[in-house]
Write a protein that holds these residues in place. Sequence first.
Motif, PDB file in Angstrom:
ATOM      1  N   GLU A 465       0.822  -1.205   0.000  1.00 28.88           N
ATOM      2  CA  GLU A 465       0.000   0.000   0.000  1.00 28.88           C
ATOM      3  C   GLU A 465       0.858   1.257   0.000  1.00 28.88           C
ATOM      4  N   ARG A 466       2.021   1.198   0.641  1.00 25.25           N
ATOM      5  CA  ARG A 466       2.929   2.349   0.630  1.00 25.25           C
ATOM      6  C   ARG A 466       3.449   2.618  -0.775  1.00 25.25           C
ATOM      7  N   TYR A 467       3.900   1.560  -1.477  1.00 20.73           N
ATOM      8  CA  TYR A 467       4.410   1.723  -2.837  1.00 20.73           C
ATOM      9  C   TYR A 467       3.303   2.152  -3.799  1.00 20.73           C
ATOM     10  N   LEU A 468       2.100   1.628  -3.603  1.00 21.35           N
ATOM     11  CA  LEU A 468       0.995   1.978  -4.486  1.00 21.35           C
ATOM     12  C   LEU A 468       0.658   3.457  -4.358  1.00 21.35           C
ATOM     13  N   ARG A 469       0.677   3.978  -3.130  1.00 20.78           N
ATOM     14  CA  ARG A 469       0.424   5.408  -2.931  1.00 20.78           C
ATOM     15  C   ARG A 469       1.498   6.257  -3.587  1.00 20.78           C
ATOM     16  N   SER A 470       2.744   5.794  -3.534  1.00 22.32           N
ATOM     17  CA  SER A 470       3.829   6.579  -4.124  1.00 22.32           C
ATOM     18  C   SER A 470       3.700   6.649  -5.640  1.00 22.32           C
ATOM     19  N   LEU A 471       3.218   5.592  -6.281  1.00 17.96           N
ATOM     20  CA  LEU A 471       3.017   5.631  -7.730  1.00 17.96           C
ATOM     21  C   LEU A 471       1.858   6.547  -8.098  1.00 17.96           C
ATOM     22  N   GLN A 472       0.847   6.615  -7.244  1.00 19.45           N
ATOM     23  CA  GLN A 472      -0.324   7.426  -7.550  1.00 19.45           C
ATOM     24  C   GLN A 472      -0.130   8.886  -7.177  1.00 19.45           C
ATOM     25  N   ASP A 473       0.646   9.148  -6.136  1.00 19.24           N
ATOM     26  CA  ASP A 473       0.803  10.522  -5.658  1.00 19.24           C
ATOM     27  C   ASP A 473       2.205  11.042  -5.969  1.00 19.24           C
ATOM     28  N   LYS A 474       3.054  11.061  -4.977  1.00 24.94           N
ATOM     29  CA  LYS A 474       4.404  11.587  -5.169  1.00 24.94           C
ATOM     30  C   LYS A 474       5.437  10.484  -5.023  1.00 24.94           C
ATOM     31  N   ALA A 475       6.611  10.704  -5.606  1.00 24.77           N
ATOM     32  CA  ALA A 475       7.665   9.692  -5.612  1.00 24.77           C
ATOM     33  C   ALA A 475       8.165   9.434  -4.201  1.00 24.77           C
ATOM     34  N   ILE A 584       2.443  -3.821  13.925  1.00 23.66           N
ATOM     35  CA  ILE A 584       1.017  -4.025  14.218  1.00 23.66           C
ATOM     36  C   ILE A 584       0.226  -2.747  13.923  1.00 23.66           C
ATOM     37  N   ASP A 585       0.757  -1.598  14.370  1.00 20.37           N
ATOM     38  CA  ASP A 585       0.046  -0.331  14.158  1.00 20.37           C
ATOM     39  C   ASP A 585      -0.095  -0.018  12.668  1.00 20.37           C
ATOM     40  N   GLU A 586       0.987  -0.234  11.886  1.00 21.91           N
ATOM     41  CA  GLU A 586       0.928   0.060  10.456  1.00 21.91           C
ATOM     42  C   GLU A 586       0.017  -0.912   9.725  1.00 21.91           C
ATOM     43  N   LEU A 587      -0.021  -2.160  10.175  1.00 25.91           N
ATOM     44  CA  LEU A 587      -0.885  -3.144   9.512  1.00 25.91           C
ATOM     45  C   LEU A 587      -2.344  -2.742   9.637  1.00 25.91           C
ATOM     46  N   PHE A 588      -2.782  -2.398  10.830  1.00 27.36           N
ATOM     47  CA  PHE A 588      -4.197  -2.092  11.034  1.00 27.36           C
ATOM     48  C   PHE A 588      -4.567  -0.680  10.574  1.00 27.36           C
ATOM     49  N   ALA A 589      -3.568   0.078  10.097  1.00 31.16           N
ATOM     50  CA  ALA A 589      -3.854   1.351   9.436  1.00 31.16           C
ATOM     51  C   ALA A 589      -4.021   1.177   7.934  1.00 31.16           C
ATOM     52  N   CYS A 590      -3.799  -0.048   7.427  1.00 31.53           N
ATOM     53  CA  CYS A 590      -3.929  -0.314   5.992  1.00 31.53           C
ATOM     54  C   CYS A 590      -5.398  -0.357   5.585  1.00 31.53           C
ATOM     55  N   VAL A 591      -5.633  -0.163   4.297  1.00 27.67           N
ATOM     56  CA  VAL A 591      -6.996  -0.236   3.764  1.00 27.67           C
ATOM     57  C   VAL A 591      -7.517  -1.664   3.850  1.00 27.67           C
ATOM     58  N   THR A 592      -6.660  -2.632   3.534  1.00 27.62           N
ATOM     59  CA  THR A 592      -7.051  -4.053   3.591  1.00 27.62           C
ATOM     60  C   THR A 592      -6.033  -4.789   4.462  1.00 27.62           C
ATOM     61  N   ASN A 594      -6.249  -7.480   6.391  1.00 29.50           N
ATOM     62  CA  ASN A 594      -6.395  -8.902   6.730  1.00 29.50           C
ATOM     63  C   ASN A 594      -5.724  -9.855   5.756  1.00 29.50           C
ATOM     64  N   VAL A 595      -5.354  -9.394   4.545  1.00 30.95           N
ATOM     65  CA  VAL A 595      -4.703 -10.286   3.576  1.00 30.95           C
ATOM     66  C   VAL A 595      -3.509  -9.581   2.954  1.00 30.95           C
ATOM     67  N   SER A 596      -2.520 -10.375   2.542  1.00 34.15           N
ATOM     68  CA  SER A 596      -1.374  -9.846   1.813  1.00 34.15           C
ATOM     69  C   SER A 596      -1.768  -9.642   0.353  1.00 34.15           C
ATOM     70  N   PRO A 597      -0.962  -8.925  -0.444  1.00 36.00           N
ATOM     71  CA  PRO A 597      -1.294  -8.744  -1.869  1.00 36.00           C
ATOM     72  C   PRO A 597      -1.424 -10.060  -2.621  1.00 36.00           C
ATOM     73  N   SER A 598      -0.725 -11.091  -2.168  1.00 31.45           N
ATOM     74  CA  SER A 598      -0.808 -12.388  -2.839  1.00 31.45           C
ATOM     75  C   SER A 598      -1.968 -13.235  -2.335  1.00 31.45           C
ATOM     76  N   GLY A 599      -2.768 -12.707  -1.385  1.00 31.08           N
ATOM     77  CA  GLY A 599      -3.960 -13.415  -0.945  1.00 31.08           C
ATOM     78  C   GLY A 599      -3.806 -14.222   0.324  1.00 31.08           C
ATOM     79  N   ARG A 600      -2.625 -14.195   0.954  1.00 34.07           N
ATOM     80  CA  ARG A 600      -2.441 -14.949   2.204  1.00 34.07           C
ATOM     81  C   ARG A 600      -2.956 -14.133   3.381  1.00 34.07           C
ATOM     82  N   ALA A 601      -3.452 -14.834   4.396  1.00 34.57           N
ATOM     83  CA  ALA A 601      -3.919 -14.155   5.604  1.00 34.57           C
ATOM     84  C   ALA A 601      -2.737 -13.516   6.324  1.00 34.57           C
ATOM     85  N   THR A 602      -2.925 -12.296   6.815  1.00 30.78           N
ATOM     86  CA  THR A 602      -1.862 -11.618   7.559  1.00 30.78           C
ATOM     87  C   THR A 602      -1.954 -11.900   9.058  1.00 30.78           C
ATOM     88  N   PHE A 603      -3.146 -12.225   9.531  1.00 33.17           N
ATOM     89  CA  PHE A 603      -3.288 -12.538  10.959  1.00 33.17           C
ATOM     90  C   PHE A 603      -4.483 -13.463  11.169  1.00 33.17           C
TER      91      PHE A 603
END
Length: 620
Positions: A465-475, A584-592, A594-603
């Motif tokens: 999600e951090r890299y995706l924001r950088s591609l959409q907004d600023k470098a 833990i804090d950064e994970l639960f601040a994410c938009v999604t 509960n799952v990794s980009p590849s579809g695995r459960a994060t917790f």
Amino acid sequence: MTDIIHLLPDNIANQIAAGEVIQRPASAVKELLENAVDAGATEIQLILKDAGKELVQVIDNGSGMSETDARLCFERHATSKIRSIEDLFSIRTMGFRGEALASIAAVAQVELKTRRAEDAVGTYIEIENSAVRKQEPVQWQTGTSISMKNLFFNVPARRNFLKSNAAEMRHVVDEFIRVAMSFPQLQFTLTHNGAQLFYLEKGSLKQRIVSILGQHYNSKLVAVKEMTDYMNVYGFVGKPDAAKKTRGDQFFFVNNRFIRSPYLHHAVMTAYAEMLPSDSYPLYVLFIEVNPEHVDINVHPTKQEIKFDDEKVLYAFIQATIKHSLAQFNVSPTLDFDLDPGIQQLTAVTQPFTRQQQEASTGGSLYKTFSQANQAHRIEKNDSNLRHWKDLYEIAAPRPDGTEFPGMPSMPSAPAPTGPAAIDASWQEQHKAPMQVHQHYILSHIKSGFFLIDQHAAHERILYERYLRSLQDKAMPTQQSLFPHTLDLAPADAALINALLPDLQHLGYDLEPFGQNTFVVRGTPADIQSGNEQASIEGLLEQFKHSSAELKLDRREQLVRSMARNNAIPVGKVLNVREMQNLIDELFACVTPNVSPSGRATFVSFKLNELDKMFEKGAQ
């Protein structure tokens, strides 16, 4: 009632049939290169524009064709290699069904120039949509040039299904590498949009492997060779430390034809079973020579899937051959260089070392300087400084029962808590802090139970999600290296980096081309550890190629996923309490979260009432 069934016109039938053979520019590259090999060429050039969409041209110095053959070669099923059905089971050439040129002529604009050595002039032919537009004499060198222009110009719907130039170019390079790997005795070049990507000189198989896959493999190859009356297997496999986490450097050739065989791949993997983790893939370039009577290569239009009459024998033979080679590589290594002939003629090599010369040498001052008594590392037996080393070791070594070391001062122990309240507060504080389990999971206490977090999957989601924001907004910010690092890549990887360069720079990589297949790394994303630049980029490339093969995503999505997976916290890394809490804090601040980009459960969450049921507390 009128009849409703009719025959299709030849040009439409050819376009439909061509779809089985020519699916993209890489398909035409494969067929044209194989035709050049069959023509007996020793030098083959591949020239591309726009990843083959605009132009695919193959020039060879082979036998060439007569005027009649040049015209006839574009007819469907026109071939010089099959006269009867029996010939189909003794084929050793690459192309034999006469479909390649007819399929190309049905979906592209084709120009052919060819001349035999015995002819004064050559033949020039233009074909468009399976129809000959022009045929005339031409001055040409011995050999053939075939140009395929504007692929699918007459089938726009199929042209729309072609991928980006970068994606199509990867497929072209894959096909080029497979043919070039099969024939190291031939010279191959690949030029794309005026830039030469490959120049492969004639040489040995090992030289061809190293020139294609990279110089870092030069010391990591193990020779494989077993000859029997039924079959021959030869080639190279990689040492276990050269294995990668993703596939890509695995090649099987049967009678010099590249094939895909999950069954034989499994034989190789079982040979490495006790040497590699289950998620690693070794390098192998293996050639199987077998009588064509035992092989059916005509089961698929691309001829990359074949059948053997006895796969079990081949499986066992390959497995045993590789095991034997791997067992020998560190026992009897060989030097891989040619001795200079001038050295062999020196008197020190050609003449014996006589007894008189030995006595003269040992009596000289130079010999005495390097004798045992004068060596710097020599230690006299009566050295008093080390006489009691054993006693010193016994003082420092711990006892088996864990008691204090003899002769060592004991450390003062921490004062015990003074009351039950202090002890309880200390345990409560420890209980709430996150805790790492086997350097893989993080246990986090919550009011209704606890979470068990996969540290790698969780960090992968955060980075994605951090890299995706950088591609959409600023470098992303770049961490500049104190000393720029030079990165040498295989030609295929260099072409991939060039295609990804704008997006990589936006994601924090400061890369510049520095000559052919070389880049200067001046900086990396700020969250990558300094000194790990090369491993980061090489790992990113491997992840990108793997995700490209497994998932049909756009280039930016593939790049972001690959970076996240490659840079995520690995399993086995020890984290302190602050690092775990930040994760833990950064994970639960994410938009999604509960799952990794590849579809695995994060917790996974565990509730107290579920735990009670597990321990049957409700039954009491």
